[in-house]
Design a protein around this motif. Structure first.
Motif, PDB file in Angstrom:
ATOM      1  N   ASP A  65      -7.386  -6.557  -8.693  1.00 14.87           N
ATOM      2  CA  ASP A  65      -6.344  -6.007  -7.823  1.00 14.87           C
ATOM      3  C   ASP A  65      -6.368  -4.491  -7.850  1.00 14.87           C
ATOM      4  OD1 ASP A  65      -5.584  -8.563  -7.231  1.00 14.87           O
ATOM      5  OD2 ASP A  65      -3.928  -8.619  -8.653  1.00 14.87           O
ATOM      6  N   GLY A  67      -4.382  -2.606  -5.187  1.00 17.21           N
ATOM      7  CA  GLY A  67      -3.226  -2.056  -4.485  1.00 17.21           C
ATOM      8  C   GLY A  67      -2.059  -1.780  -5.410  1.00 17.21           C
ATOM      9  N   ASP A  68      -1.012  -1.192  -4.865  1.00 16.88           N
ATOM     10  CA  ASP A  68       0.183  -0.865  -5.635  1.00 16.88           C
ATOM     11  C   ASP A  68       1.424  -1.457  -4.962  1.00 16.88           C
ATOM     12  OD1 ASP A  68       1.265   0.284  -7.932  1.00 16.88           O
ATOM     13  OD2 ASP A  68       1.981   2.020  -6.813  1.00 16.88           O
ATOM     14  N   GLN A  69       1.256  -2.653  -4.401  1.00 16.33           N
ATOM     15  CA  GLN A  69       2.334  -3.262  -3.633  1.00 16.33           C
ATOM     16  C   GLN A  69       3.354  -3.978  -4.508  1.00 16.33           C
ATOM     17  OE1 GLN A  69       0.213  -5.841  -1.020  1.00 16.33           O
ATOM     18  NE2 GLN A  69      -0.679  -4.204   0.190  1.00 16.33           N
ATOM     19  N   ASN A  80      -1.021  -7.985  -4.315  1.00 15.08           N
ATOM     20  CA  ASN A  80      -1.736  -6.721  -4.285  1.00 15.08           C
ATOM     21  C   ASN A  80      -2.996  -6.843  -3.450  1.00 15.08           C
ATOM     22  OD1 ASN A  80      -0.287  -4.799  -5.971  1.00 15.08           O
ATOM     23  ND2 ASN A  80      -0.708  -6.195  -7.662  1.00 15.08           N
ATOM     24  N   GLU A  81      -3.521  -5.693  -3.032  1.00 14.21           N
ATOM     25  CA  GLU A  81      -4.832  -5.672  -2.404  1.00 14.21           C
ATOM     26  C   GLU A  81      -5.887  -5.965  -3.464  1.00 14.21           C
ATOM     27  OE1 GLU A  81      -5.109  -1.807  -0.784  1.00 14.21           O
ATOM     28  OE2 GLU A  81      -3.533  -2.108   0.704  1.00 14.21           O
ATOM     29  N   GLU A 365      -0.722   1.846 -10.016  1.00 15.24           N
ATOM     30  CA  GLU A 365      -1.739   2.882  -9.957  1.00 15.24           C
ATOM     31  C   GLU A 365      -1.734   3.730 -11.225  1.00 15.24           C
ATOM     32  OE1 GLU A 365      -1.155   4.985  -6.340  1.00 15.24           O
ATOM     33  OE2 GLU A 365      -2.088   3.438  -5.105  1.00 15.24           O
TER      34      GLU A 365
END
Length: 379
Positions: A65, A67-69, A80-81, A365
């Motif tokens: 993963d 992303g930082d969703q 997450n991405e 992140e």
């Protein structure tokens, strides 16, 4: 009632085992803290949970993963991405090389297994295959149900259903050489949950818990049970284990090990619903059919850095390395400048390699680190 898949349960235990203040332990119990060696960082974008494997020459690390969703340790509806890229590390030269990108994003901790030179990854309904020698990805032409564990069983890949709760579907074997799929013979354990399997010299061993209305409710724990599918295609059933764990099983010669220091009394007022402490871990001698406790097991929560790599001659979990042949435990301390939580790990022969880490900060992140560490047990 919805349950987590075995790998998620195992990873949850790993996180929980690292929640204590290991740095407060006496220095004599810090274990092999100074024996860790820093290797070159993973050379791609920082990420959580890349898939790792040992090919016999290199450590593969891919996906994860990015992303930082979703905040760390949160249960979010939006995932997450995920990454498609990866790299391979040669521990002898301490050099990374980039590998071919996967055809679709590979989420962190996706089910995976290495069969010969083929690294299989299960993503949603797709089964991906990475040829280590050719550095090439393919998608196996079959639509699969999600929720499978991948097991390398000799020269074939086995897909084990994690649970029979919503639907009872057959477990499958895939022959990479012919591209043929074969359902496994019906196992004798019946409808079950927390289903996991491991390849042994005696055949494929399946572990599971009975699918009952309230597993572990009242005074009766839901014990791990097991059955062995031998080379003759026949099942051999073993009785209840006396353990409540078994989310991950590891083969060690004639024995299969469930490496967990967790114990439970079933909850409720002391002495609990069970009236006693029941172990989560233990082992089974496949040759004799005998279940036993883990020998001289340390106390739950007493370990060091929570590295998780339970497969191989040596097994790492809950801050210890366990050698089943000797029945011994070695506490592993965290390097002074390492991330609080270790990332995924794999045994490269008798060397433990940890790829990435997490610092337990407020955002993904800032939380991530691409550090890489290696450790070998003290003789």
């Amino acid at each position: 009632m919805r349950r987590l898949l075995p790998v998620v349960l195992a990873l949850t235990l790993v996180v929980l085992s690292g929640c204590g203040d290991e740095d407060s332990a006496p220095s004599s119990e810090q274990g092999a803290q100074s024996d860790w060696q820093r290797l070159p960082d993973f050379p791609l974008a920082e990420r959580d949970g890349p898939l790792v494997a040992w090919t016999g020459a290199e450590v593969l690390a891919l996906g994860g993963d990015t992303g930082d969703q979703c905040p760390p340790n949160a249960d979010c509806g939006q995932p997450n991405e995920s990454a498609v890229d990866g790299a391979a590390l040669d521990p002898a030269t301490r050099k990374w090389r980039r590998i071919a990108d996967a055809p679709i994003p590979v989420p962190s901790y996706s089910p995976h297994a290495l069969v010969g030179d083929l690294f299989f990854v299960h993503v949603d309904r797709a089964l991906l295959s990475y040829d280590v020698r050719a550095d090439r990805w393919e998608t196996v032409p079959r639509d699969l149900e999600p929720g499978n564990q991948l097991v390398a069983d000799g020269d074939r890949l086995v897909l084990i259903r994690g649970s029979d709760e919503t639907e009872v579907l057959p477990d499958l074997a895939y022959d990479p050489a012919t591209g043929q799929w074969t359902p496994l013979p019906d196992d004798p354990l019946g409808p079950s949950y927390d289903r996991v399997a491991v390849s042994t010299p005696h055949g494929l061993l399946l572990g599971a818990h009975d699918l009952v209305a309230q597993p572990g409710g009242g005074a009766n724990p839901s014990y791990l049970e097991a059955a062995l599918l031998g080379p003759n295609g026949k099942w051999r059933e073993f009785g209840p284990s006396g353990q409540v764990g078994g989310w991950v099983l590891s083969a060690a010669g004639d024995r299969v090990v469930s490496l967990s220091l967790m114990t439970t009394n079933g909850g409720g007022d002391p002495p609990g619903d069970y009236g006693r402490q029941v172990p989560g871990g233990g082992r089974l001698d496949v040759r004799t059919g005998t279940w036993s406790d883990l020998p001289a097991a340390p106390e739950e929560g007493s370990g060091g850095w929570a590295v998780y790599a339970p497969e191989g001659r040596l097994m790492a979990n809950e801050g210890y390395v366990y050698d089943d042949s000797a029945g011994t435990w070695q506490r592993i301390g965290r390097p002074s400048d390492a991330a609080k939580q270790p990332g995924p790990a794999v045994w490269a022969g008798d060397t433990l390699v940890v790829v990435t880490g997490q610092a337990n900060r407020d955002s993904n992140e800032a939380n991530r680190s691409n550090e890489v560490w290696s450790w070998s047990p003290t003789p």
